[in-house]
Design an enzyme around this catalytic site. Structure first.
Site, short mmCIF file in Angstrom:
data_model
loop_
_atom_site.label_atom_id
_atom_site.label_comp_id
_atom_site.label_asym_id
_atom_site.label_seq_id
_atom_site.Cartn_x
_atom_site.Cartn_y
_atom_site.Cartn_z
N SER A 74 -18.32 -47.54 -13.79
CA SER A 74 -18.63 -48.91 -13.38
C SER A 74 -18.16 -49.87 -14.46
O SER A 74 -18.69 -49.89 -15.57
CB SER A 74 -20.14 -49.07 -13.17
OG SER A 74 -20.45 -50.43 -12.95
N HIS A 91 -15.27 -48.34 -10.15
CA HIS A 91 -16.38 -48.95 -9.41
C HIS A 91 -16.53 -50.40 -9.85
O HIS A 91 -16.60 -50.72 -11.03
CB HIS A 91 -17.68 -48.19 -9.68
CG HIS A 91 -18.82 -48.65 -8.82
ND1 HIS A 91 -18.95 -48.28 -7.49
CD2 HIS A 91 -19.87 -49.46 -9.09
CE1 HIS A 91 -20.04 -48.84 -6.99
NE2 HIS A 91 -20.61 -49.57 -7.94
N ASP A 120 -18.62 -53.84 -9.37
CA ASP A 120 -19.88 -54.45 -8.94
C ASP A 120 -19.75 -55.96 -8.79
O ASP A 120 -19.42 -56.66 -9.75
CB ASP A 120 -20.98 -54.14 -9.96
CG ASP A 120 -21.46 -52.70 -9.87
OD1 ASP A 120 -21.74 -52.25 -8.75
OD2 ASP A 120 -21.54 -52.04 -10.92
N MET A 176 -21.81 -59.35 -7.93
CA MET A 176 -23.14 -59.94 -7.83
C MET A 176 -23.03 -61.45 -7.73
O MET A 176 -22.17 -62.06 -8.38
CB MET A 176 -23.98 -59.55 -9.06
CG MET A 176 -24.08 -58.06 -9.30
SD MET A 176 -25.11 -57.69 -10.74
CE MET A 176 -24.77 -55.93 -10.92
N HIS A 194 -18.54 -52.75 -4.58
CA HIS A 194 -19.94 -52.78 -4.13
C HIS A 194 -20.39 -54.24 -4.09
O HIS A 194 -20.55 -54.88 -5.13
CB HIS A 194 -20.79 -51.95 -5.11
CG HIS A 194 -22.26 -52.08 -4.91
ND1 HIS A 194 -23.18 -51.72 -5.86
CD2 HIS A 194 -23.00 -52.52 -3.85
CE1 HIS A 194 -24.40 -51.94 -5.42
NE2 HIS A 194 -24.32 -52.43 -4.20
N MET A 229 -22.95 -56.94 -3.79
CA MET A 229 -24.36 -57.33 -3.87
C MET A 229 -24.41 -58.83 -3.65
O MET A 229 -24.76 -59.61 -4.56
CB MET A 229 -24.93 -56.92 -5.23
CG MET A 229 -25.15 -55.42 -5.36
SD MET A 229 -25.50 -54.87 -7.05
CE MET A 229 -23.81 -54.62 -7.64
N MET A 263 -28.64 -46.45 -4.35
CA MET A 263 -28.96 -47.02 -5.65
C MET A 263 -30.13 -46.24 -6.25
O MET A 263 -31.18 -46.09 -5.63
CB MET A 263 -29.33 -48.49 -5.51
CG MET A 263 -28.21 -49.39 -5.01
SD MET A 263 -26.77 -49.37 -6.10
CE MET A 263 -27.46 -50.05 -7.61
N ASP A 316 -25.60 -44.56 -7.73
CA ASP A 316 -25.31 -45.54 -8.78
C ASP A 316 -26.60 -45.92 -9.49
O ASP A 316 -27.54 -46.40 -8.88
CB ASP A 316 -24.69 -46.79 -8.15
CG ASP A 316 -24.31 -47.86 -9.18
OD1 ASP A 316 -24.51 -47.62 -10.39
OD2 ASP A 316 -23.83 -48.92 -8.77
#
Length: 234
Positions: free
Chosen positions: A9, A34, A36, A38, A68, A70, A139, A177
């Site tokens: 990540s 990976h 992320d 947000m 991913h 979020m 998660m 994750d």
């Protein structure tokens, strides 16, 4: 041996030299990057967007990029990440008004689609959507920040999802994750996980004096996974 894949990540990487960090972990044996995303709305943090994904592709990263999301809502930003070079795009079902439609949107943009479940989120939606998923991400921490401790009961959810995938004969990766490190990755794999996101467990173990600074930690993870793979094949 099972087809285990390790996905560092980049939220835990050195952002001042992100392309180099990705090059190094991939050269050391990682499989997937990976990514992320947000939004300071769905989760209490703000990270990176499609321009960074595009920059990694232009830098020369050819490995799969696992995005991913979020964010809430999710549909607006999906085409941007598809254009930027995402391979997988996963999202939280509670962040979409129409989960099946969002899965179709991702696939229509040429990406692989998946759903993400927080530790306390039930798996009910998979009863209707699992055949449409290329990945299910569980998660094992509450989303929003790196470096959190692993939540053990998520392994029970992993066993449930693994059974659902296997019973239906689906080609769907099962990813986890949060808090995954060399000392617990074998236990996680034994619960049916085949794709392992690790942020601080990989980037936090780097040795700045070593030009191959991620080789040791990736080898430790591979050695632990090999033990589980040999048991599965027995």
């Amino acid at each position: 041996m099972a087809d285990f894949q390790i996905a560092p990540s980049i939220l835990s990487a050195d952002f001042a030299k992100l392309g180099e960090e990705c090059d190094n972990v991939l050269a050391s044996g990682a499989d997937i990057i990976h990514f992320d995303v947000m939004d300071n709305h769905y989760v209490p943090n703000l990270t990176i967007g499609p321009l960074v994904c595009d920059a990694l592709r232009k830098h020369g990263i050819t490995a799969p990029i696992d995005v991913h999301l979020m964010v809430n809502p999710v549909d607006r930003i999906i085409p941007d990440f598809a254009k930027a070079g995402a391979t997988y795009i996963t999202f939280h079902p509670e962040a979409s008004e129409h989960v099946y439609r969002t899965l179709q949107l991702i696939k229509g943009e040429g990406c692989k689609a998946g759903l993400v479940f927080n530790p306390a989120t039930p798996l009910d939606v998979l009863e209707y959507t699992l055949p449409k998923c290329d990945m299910v991400l569980l998660m094992s921490v509450n989303p929003g920040f790196s470096g959190q401790a692993f939540i053990p009961y998520v392994l029970d959810k992993a066993r449930q999802v693994r059974k659902m995938i296997d019973d239906q004969g689906l080609d769907c990766r099962l990813e986890i994750d949060g808090g995954v490190k060399a000392d617990n990755i074998a236990e996680v794999a034994a619960a049916g996980i085949d794709t392992f996101v690790s942020g601080s467990g990989i980037f936090g173990g780097r040795n700045e004096s070593d030009p191959n600074k991620y080789d040791t930690i990736l080898k430790q993870m591979r050695d632990e996974l090999a033990k589980v793979g040999s048991k599965r094949g027995a």
